[in-house]
Enzyme design. Sequence first.
Site, PDB file in Angstrom:
ATOM      1  N   SER A  45       0.806  -1.225   0.000  1.00  0.00           N
ATOM      2  CA  SER A  45       0.000   0.000   0.000  1.00  0.00           C
ATOM      3  C   SER A  45       0.837   1.272   0.000  1.00  0.00           C
ATOM      4  CB  SER A  45      -0.932   0.007   1.217  1.00  0.00           C
ATOM      5  OG  SER A  45      -0.176  -0.119   2.418  1.00  0.00           O
ATOM      6  N   ASP A  65      -1.661   7.050  10.021  1.00  0.00           N
ATOM      7  CA  ASP A  65      -0.883   6.230  10.956  1.00  0.00           C
ATOM      8  C   ASP A  65       0.590   6.476  10.699  1.00  0.00           C
ATOM      9  OD1 ASP A  65      -0.215   4.696   8.654  1.00  0.00           O
ATOM     10  OD2 ASP A  65      -2.018   3.488   8.921  1.00  0.00           O
ATOM     11  N   HIS A 116       1.463   4.944   6.469  1.00  0.00           N
ATOM     12  CA  HIS A 116       0.880   5.411   5.207  1.00  0.00           C
ATOM     13  C   HIS A 116       0.925   6.936   5.104  1.00  0.00           C
ATOM     14  CE1 HIS A 116      -0.949   1.439   6.014  1.00  0.00           C
ATOM     15  NE2 HIS A 116      -0.701   1.276   4.713  1.00  0.00           N
TER      16      HIS A 116
END
Length: 501
Positions: free
Chosen positions: A279, A464, A467
Site C-alpha cells: 500500500s 498512521d 501510510h
Amino acid sequence: MKLIRLFSTLSLAFLFLNFAVMQETKPTVYTVGDSTVKNGNGKGDGGLWGWGDYIGQFLDMSKVALENHAMGGTSSRTFQDKGLWEPVFKKLKKGDYVLIQFGHNDDGPINDTIRARGTIKGIGKETEEIDNLLTKKHEIVHSYGWYIRKLVKEAKSKGAIPVICSSIPRNDWKEGKVPRNNESYGLWAKQIAQQEKVTFIDLNDKMAMKMEQLGENKVTETYFYKRDHTHTSAKGAVLSSSIIINELKQSNNSIKKYILDNPTIRIPEKKKVFLIGDSTMANNSNEMAIGWGMEFPKYCDTTRVEIINKARGGRSSRTFTNEGLWDAVKKDLKPGNYVLIQFGHNDAGAIDKEKFRGSLPGNGTETQQVVRDSLSETLHTFGWYMDKFIREAREKGAIPIVLSQTPRNEWPNEKVERRTETYGKWSKESAEKGGAFYIDLNEIVAAKYEVLGKEKVKLFFPKDHTHTGIDGANLNALSVAESIKAMKDCGLNDFILQPAK
C-alpha cells in the site's frame, strides 16, 4: 541444354538490369530544414522527433525514396553555409522532390560567438557584410527570402520539384490561441513560393488550427512537451506530417501520386514500467493513505513511458506471489520493460495466523510448512521471494529495480528508524545477487525527514505511522525519480523528467 542455360542467364541479366534502371529512375523526396524536421540523429533522442522522420510512412516507398537531410540548429543561411545543401544538390535529378522548411532559427542574431545564424528579415536583396565572430570568416549575409529562393532555384535547375512549408507553430498559447507567423517567416515563405510558382504549404497556420481544435491541455504532453515548446513528440511529428500530406493531396503537385490511400503509421511503443509492492506504493482510494506510485507518473515522460501500478495494499512478497499477482504481471512483461520491486512492510507479519502474510526472515533457502484451511503451504524467506521476482523478470527480458521500503514515522533516539539490518539489507542482497539495480529508498527518505524535522514530517502521515498523505507520497515519488535519474546505466533515467527546482 546450353540454349536453355543461356536463355536463363540472359533472363536473369535482364531482370537485374531492369531493377537497376528502376532504382536509378525512382524519384527521391529530400527534406531540408531544422530540428523540427529532423531532431538529432532522427532516432527520437529525448522523445523528440521531426516531421521528416515520419512523412515517409505516408508515401509508397516502393515507388519513391526518402532522405531526411535536415539538421538541428540550422537556419536557411547556415544550412547552406555549412555545406549541408551541397550533397543534396549534387544528387538531385529530374523528378526528385525537395521539401523545404526554415524559419525557427532565422530570427537569431546575425553575428555572435554562439551560433551566428540569423538572416535579414524579409525577402529583399539587401545584404550585411560581417566578419563572423563564430567562424572567423568574412561573410555577406542575405535576407531569409534570398536563401529560400536560392534553394528553390537550384533545385529547379536540376529538374527537381521544390515544396516550401512554413515552419511548425510553437506550443505557445495566448487566450486559447496559438500565435502564427503569417506576418513574418510564414508570409515570406509564401511570397517566395508564389514568385517562384512552386507549391506552398502553410504548415504553421494549418497545424495551429488543429492544435486549437484539440485544446492546450490535450496538445501539451501529447504532441509537445511542457519542457519544450518547439520540438514535437512522435505524435506531434505525425501530426505535422499528416497536415503536409493532406495539403499535398489537394495541390497540383505530382508528388501526390506517391501518397498512400491508407497508410499504416507506426510510432515507437511506450516503455512499460510495472510497479509491484504494498500500500505504500499502490493506487489507494483513501486520501489518507496514498502510495508513492500514484505520484510517480508526474516525474516521468508519459509520452514515452507508461507507468503500470500493480502494487496492492496489504500484500507481502509472499502473498503477492501466492495470490497470483506476480504471475499476472509476469504474463505481460516484454523485453525492455522495467519492474520496480518494493516489499517489506507486511513481510514482518504473522506467518501462520491472522492474514498469513509473513515471510521467513533473511535471504536463505530454509523453508517452513504452514497449514491454512487444511491446505499446506511451503513458506520461504523474504529474500527467496525477492530473488524470484528479479530472476523471472530478467528471464522475460525485463529490467528489475529493487527498492528498500519507505520509512515509517518512527523516531527512536530522535532519528528516523531505519531497517538497514533487516528488509533493507535483504533487499539489497537480492538485488546484488540477481544483477538488479538497487535504490535505498529507506535511507534516502529518512535522511530527508531528518532535515525537515519531526513536526513537518508528522503532517505527511495523517492516518498512521506507515501510510502517507499526498505530500508524503510526493516526496517519496520524487526521491525515486531522482534516484533513477542518477542511474546512468539504467536506461530508464532518460524517461525521468527533471524535477522543477
